[in-house]
Write an enzyme that holds these catalytic residues in place. Structure first.
Site, PDB file in Angstrom:
ATOM      1  N   ALA A  11       0.849  -1.213  -0.078  1.00  0.00           N
ATOM      2  CA  ALA A  11      -0.012  -0.041   0.009  1.00  0.00           C
ATOM      3  C   ALA A  11       0.901   1.229  -0.083  1.00  0.00           C
ATOM      4  O   ALA A  11       2.121   1.178   0.143  1.00  0.00           O
ATOM      5  CB  ALA A  11      -0.831  -0.035   1.149  1.00  0.00           C
ATOM      6  N   ARG A  16       8.314   9.010  -3.776  1.00  0.00           N
ATOM      7  CA  ARG A  16       9.574   9.177  -4.522  1.00  0.00           C
ATOM      8  C   ARG A  16       9.857   8.520  -5.788  1.00  0.00           C
ATOM      9  O   ARG A  16      10.861   9.068  -6.446  1.00  0.00           O
ATOM     10  CB  ARG A  16      10.565   8.557  -3.523  1.00  0.00           C
ATOM     11  CG  ARG A  16      10.905   9.313  -2.079  1.00  0.00           C
ATOM     12  CD  ARG A  16      11.702   8.579  -1.164  1.00  0.00           C
ATOM     13  NE  ARG A  16      11.098   7.659  -0.448  1.00  0.00           N
ATOM     14  CZ  ARG A  16      11.360   6.616   0.336  1.00  0.00           C
ATOM     15  NH1 ARG A  16      12.828   6.633   0.441  1.00  0.00           N
ATOM     16  NH2 ARG A  16      10.663   5.704   0.847  1.00  0.00           N
ATOM     17  N   ARG A 333       6.829  -6.354 -38.482  1.00  0.00           N
ATOM     18  CA  ARG A 333       5.775  -5.755 -37.806  1.00  0.00           C
ATOM     19  C   ARG A 333       4.800  -6.868 -37.203  1.00  0.00           C
ATOM     20  O   ARG A 333       4.873  -8.036 -37.967  1.00  0.00           O
ATOM     21  CB  ARG A 333       5.285  -4.588 -38.568  1.00  0.00           C
ATOM     22  CG  ARG A 333       6.308  -3.468 -38.521  1.00  0.00           C
ATOM     23  CD  ARG A 333       5.749  -2.195 -39.419  1.00  0.00           C
ATOM     24  NE  ARG A 333       4.456  -1.652 -39.321  1.00  0.00           N
ATOM     25  CZ  ARG A 333       3.562  -1.218 -40.323  1.00  0.00           C
ATOM     26  NH1 ARG A 333       3.973  -1.083 -41.373  1.00  0.00           N
ATOM     27  NH2 ARG A 333       2.484  -0.872 -39.800  1.00  0.00           N
ATOM     28  N   TYR A 366       8.655  -3.379 -49.112  1.00  0.00           N
ATOM     29  CA  TYR A 366       7.543  -3.263 -48.269  1.00  0.00           C
ATOM     30  C   TYR A 366       6.563  -4.173 -48.620  1.00  0.00           C
ATOM     31  O   TYR A 366       5.872  -4.247 -49.831  1.00  0.00           O
ATOM     32  CB  TYR A 366       6.820  -1.638 -48.021  1.00  0.00           C
ATOM     33  CG  TYR A 366       5.342  -2.028 -47.351  1.00  0.00           C
ATOM     34  CD1 TYR A 366       5.733  -2.326 -46.082  1.00  0.00           C
ATOM     35  CD2 TYR A 366       4.185  -1.568 -47.613  1.00  0.00           C
ATOM     36  CE1 TYR A 366       4.647  -2.551 -45.064  1.00  0.00           C
ATOM     37  CE2 TYR A 366       3.234  -1.762 -46.885  1.00  0.00           C
ATOM     38  CZ  TYR A 366       3.421  -2.023 -45.365  1.00  0.00           C
ATOM     39  OH  TYR A 366       2.429  -2.228 -44.800  1.00  0.00           O
ATOM     40  N   ASN A 377      10.207 -15.347 -55.353  1.00  0.00           N
ATOM     41  CA  ASN A 377      11.402 -14.558 -55.224  1.00  0.00           C
ATOM     42  C   ASN A 377      10.898 -13.196 -55.283  1.00  0.00           C
ATOM     43  O   ASN A 377      10.263 -12.934 -56.410  1.00  0.00           O
ATOM     44  CB  ASN A 377      12.398 -14.735 -56.125  1.00  0.00           C
ATOM     45  CG  ASN A 377      13.628 -14.272 -55.800  1.00  0.00           C
ATOM     46  OD1 ASN A 377      13.607 -12.926 -55.667  1.00  0.00           O
ATOM     47  ND2 ASN A 377      14.754 -14.856 -55.743  1.00  0.00           N
ATOM     48  N   SER A 405      12.535  -6.577 -59.753  1.00  0.00           N
ATOM     49  CA  SER A 405      12.923  -5.428 -58.823  1.00  0.00           C
ATOM     50  C   SER A 405      11.854  -4.193 -59.364  1.00  0.00           C
ATOM     51  O   SER A 405      11.483  -3.927 -60.480  1.00  0.00           O
ATOM     52  CB  SER A 405      14.395  -4.929 -59.211  1.00  0.00           C
ATOM     53  OG  SER A 405      15.120  -6.369 -58.664  1.00  0.00           O
TER      54      SER A 405
HETATM   55  C1  UD1 Z   1      10.807  -0.780   6.321  1.00  0.00           C
HETATM   56  C2  UD1 Z   1      11.299  -1.211   8.001  1.00  0.00           C
HETATM   57  C3  UD1 Z   1      12.693  -1.253   8.134  1.00  0.00           C
HETATM   58  C4  UD1 Z   1      13.460  -2.012   7.289  1.00  0.00           C
HETATM   59  C5  UD1 Z   1      13.076  -1.767   5.718  1.00  0.00           C
HETATM   60  C6  UD1 Z   1      13.867  -2.766   4.759  1.00  0.00           C
HETATM   61  C7  UD1 Z   1       9.180  -0.481   9.316  1.00  0.00           C
HETATM   62  C8  UD1 Z   1       8.764   0.573  10.114  1.00  0.00           C
HETATM   63  N1  UD1 Z   1      10.586  -0.368   8.795  1.00  0.00           N
HETATM   64  O1  UD1 Z   1      11.347   0.524   6.185  1.00  0.00           O
HETATM   65  O2  UD1 Z   1      13.008  -1.745   9.498  1.00  0.00           O
HETATM   66  O3  UD1 Z   1      15.012  -1.816   7.444  1.00  0.00           O
HETATM   67  O4  UD1 Z   1      11.528  -2.004   5.592  1.00  0.00           O
HETATM   68  O5  UD1 Z   1      13.344  -2.243   3.625  1.00  0.00           O
HETATM   69  O6  UD1 Z   1       8.536  -1.340   9.020  1.00  0.00           O
HETATM   70  N2  UD1 Z   1       3.405  -0.082   3.276  1.00  0.00           N
HETATM   71  C9  UD1 Z   1       2.118  -0.517   3.216  1.00  0.00           C
HETATM   72  N3  UD1 Z   1       1.482   0.418   4.108  1.00  0.00           N
HETATM   73  C10 UD1 Z   1       1.909   1.573   4.971  1.00  0.00           C
HETATM   74  C11 UD1 Z   1       3.271   1.853   4.694  1.00  0.00           C
HETATM   75  C12 UD1 Z   1       3.912   1.008   4.060  1.00  0.00           C
HETATM   76  O7  UD1 Z   1       1.525  -1.372   2.720  1.00  0.00           O
HETATM   77  O8  UD1 Z   1       1.246   2.149   5.570  1.00  0.00           O
HETATM   78  C13 UD1 Z   1       4.190  -1.026   2.494  1.00  0.00           C
HETATM   79  C14 UD1 Z   1       4.703  -0.348   1.402  1.00  0.00           C
HETATM   80  O9  UD1 Z   1       4.159  -0.289   0.069  1.00  0.00           O
HETATM   81  C15 UD1 Z   1       6.398  -1.392   1.189  1.00  0.00           C
HETATM   82  C16 UD1 Z   1       6.485  -1.726   2.345  1.00  0.00           C
HETATM   83  O10 UD1 Z   1       5.373  -1.731   3.209  1.00  0.00           O
HETATM   84  O11 UD1 Z   1       6.239  -2.049   0.170  1.00  0.00           O
HETATM   85  C17 UD1 Z   1       7.537  -1.191   3.235  1.00  0.00           C
HETATM   86  O12 UD1 Z   1       7.505   0.288   3.413  1.00  0.00           O
HETATM   87  P1  UD1 Z   1       8.570   1.372   3.496  1.00  0.00           P
HETATM   88  O13 UD1 Z   1       7.904   2.650   3.836  1.00  0.00           O
HETATM   89  O14 UD1 Z   1       9.402   1.239   2.191  1.00  0.00           O
HETATM   90  O15 UD1 Z   1       9.200   0.902   4.779  1.00  0.00           O
HETATM   91  P2  UD1 Z   1      10.622   1.312   5.074  1.00  0.00           P
HETATM   92  O16 UD1 Z   1      11.084   2.720   5.361  1.00  0.00           O
HETATM   93  O17 UD1 Z   1      11.746   0.785   3.635  1.00  0.00           O
END
Ligand code: UD1
Ligand code: CA
Length: 467
Positions: A11, A16, A333, A366, A377, A405
């Protein structure tokens, strides 16, 4: 191994990435990030997967297409942290044990996840295990804290580290966990958003469980950890994935020279040779002993055995039969059907056209919306005039016909078997079997006239220079 469900956290928006596409749908090696994480879980033996999303329909569609009804999605709204996401996901789990991983870590291997699950088999360590990695620069990751006896006691996020000793810890949390569903459910119900980000941290369950039982840290490869948060990490993850794919083919008997880009879905048979700058995309199949030379780009196509694709051949959504030779610079294509032993050469373009067994078109043509018989040919510069500005029409050439040709075949048109079209003919009516079609103006030779003509032109040039 008792029954197991995966919960995959996917989620949030992935801001970024600066993209209209949800982060976990960004592709590497031709498949979305999320596909790889879910596949690794299935390869590690989970029965079902629950994917936590922000409700995007595109994600539902992808998962249904790739994994069918073994995967379901559940919506976390709003995204309040990994702990909240895990709680929403674990609610849906019916098996005794659960494997939790993230949708943005595509390089984790099934074998590593299996080890994480196996760690629960150790007596006294049945509650929870987590994957860890040791990094030279652990900045940004949650640190794995251990007590005096070396037992995992907590995971602390970068922003919440309190002492220089904690900052110095190089063992980090990879974000993958295996545990008893009931234990996790209870712990997830207790966590609070008391931290620098005001979020529910999944990592807080470690300290909760560690209070009463052993939590095992399982050392994973540092690849597994690589989470994709921005486009630079996307590129890095793709590089690593492409290298794995090349190695896989090399182990299967394919000569892979340098670093061609081969998508995950591509199949390549033994003794094929793939040159350095080749790009193989989508659902593509390359046959035994086939050579794909430099610069070729093949997408969603099937290439037979013993085919020679000379440099810079481009093939999209088409089939090429055994022993055919294409290129350099041939462009197929969509819906081109090139049968066995056919030859197409430089600057020959086909579209929605069958080229029969052993037929040849070696230069500059073409060939759109056509059907070219066996062994026919087609000479240099031939054009199938398939489009009248409103509709497309077909050109049919019988077996063993010869198209001289620089001929134009104005479709719809049929050239009979064995017929012969003289060079430079504009063919506007059907040519019967074995007939000769000849459509040029009569040639006249003026004897001795060339020197006079040249002298006239030379005089014009000299006059122009003076002026
Ligand atoms: C997390 C870990 C961290 C670890 C790192 C490794 C936590 C608090 N921290 O940090 O310890 O070193 O992963 O990669 O867990 N997501 C949700 N819902 C939310 C927030 C996030 O589904 O509300 C999902 C994101 O889509 C993602 C995953 O959880 O796939 C990780 O979330 P992200 O915010 O990337 O965690 P990190 O800061 O990387
Ligand atoms: Ca992450």
């Amino acid at each position: 191994m008792s029954r197991l469900t995966a919960v995959v956290l996917a989620a949030g928006l992935g801001t970024r990435m600066k993209s209209a596409l949800p982060k976990v749908l960004h592709p590497i090696a031709g498949r979305p990030l999320l596909h790889y994480a879910v596949r690794a879980a299935f390869d590690a033996g989970v029965e079902r997967a629950v994917v936590v999303t922000s409700g995007q329909q595109q994600i539902d569609e992808l998962l249904a297409r790739d994994f069918g009804d073994r995967v379901r999605t559940v919506v976390q709204d709003p995204p309040r942290g990994t702990g909240d996401a895990a709680r929403v996901g674990v609610e849906q789990v019916e098996t005794e044990r659960v494997l939790i991983l993230c949708g943005d870590t595509p390089l984790v291997r099934a074998e590593e996840l299996s080890r994480l699950v196996s760690a629960l088999e150790q007596p006294g360590a049945e509650q929870l295990s987590l994957m860890t990695c040791t990094l030279d620069s652990p900045h940004g990751y949650g640190r794995v804290l251990r007590d005096a006896a070396g037992r995992v006691s907590a995971v602390r996020e970068q922003r919440d580290l309190t002492s220089p000793a904690e900052h110095a810890v190089r063992e980090v949390n990879a974000g993958m966990y295996a545990g008893k569903t009931e234990v996790l459910r209870r712990a997830l119900a207790q966590i609070q958003p008391n931290n620098a980000q005001g979020e529910y941290y999944l990592t807080d369950v470690i300290a909760l469980v560690a209070r009463s039982s052993q939590v095992t840290g399982v050392l994973g490869h540092s690849d597994a950890l690589l989470g994709v948060n921005d486009r630079a990490q996307l590129a890095e993850a793709e590089e690593l994935m492409l290298r794995r794919i090349r190695d896989r083919h090399a182990k299967n008997g394919v000569t892979v020279r340098g670093a061609p880009r081969i998508d995950d879905r591509v199949e390549i048979a033994e003794d094929a040779v793939i040159e350095a700058t080749v790009v193989l995309r989508g659902q593509t199949r390359i046959g035994k002993g086939t050579v794909v030379d430099a610069g070729c780009v093949i997408e969603d196509s099937s290439i037979g055995d013993g085919v020679l694709l000379k440099p810079y051949t481009v093939v999209s959504s088409s089939n090429v039969g055994d022993g055919a030779q294409l290129g350099p610079f041939t462009h197929l294509r969509p819906k081109s059907e090139i049968e066995a032993e056919a030859h197409l050469g430089n600057f020959v373009e086909t579209k929605n056209t069958r080229v029969g067994r052993g037929a040849k078109a070696n230069h500059l043509a073409y060939l759109g919306d056509g059907d070219i018989g066996e062994r026919a040919n087609v000479g240099a510069g031939t054009i199938f005039c398939n489009y009248d500005g409103f509709n497309k029409h077909r050109t049919v050439i019988g077996a063993d016909a010869f198209i001289g040709s620089d001929s134009q075949l104005v479709a719809p048109i049929t050239i009979g078997r064995g017929a012969y079209v003289a060079s430079g003919t504009t063919v506007v009516s059907d040519v019967p079997e074995d007939a000769l079609a000849l459509g040029r103006i009569k040639q006249e030779n003026k004897l001795g006239y060339a020197p006079k003509l040249k002298a006239r032109f030379a005089a014009i040039k000299a006059a122009a220079k003076k002026a």
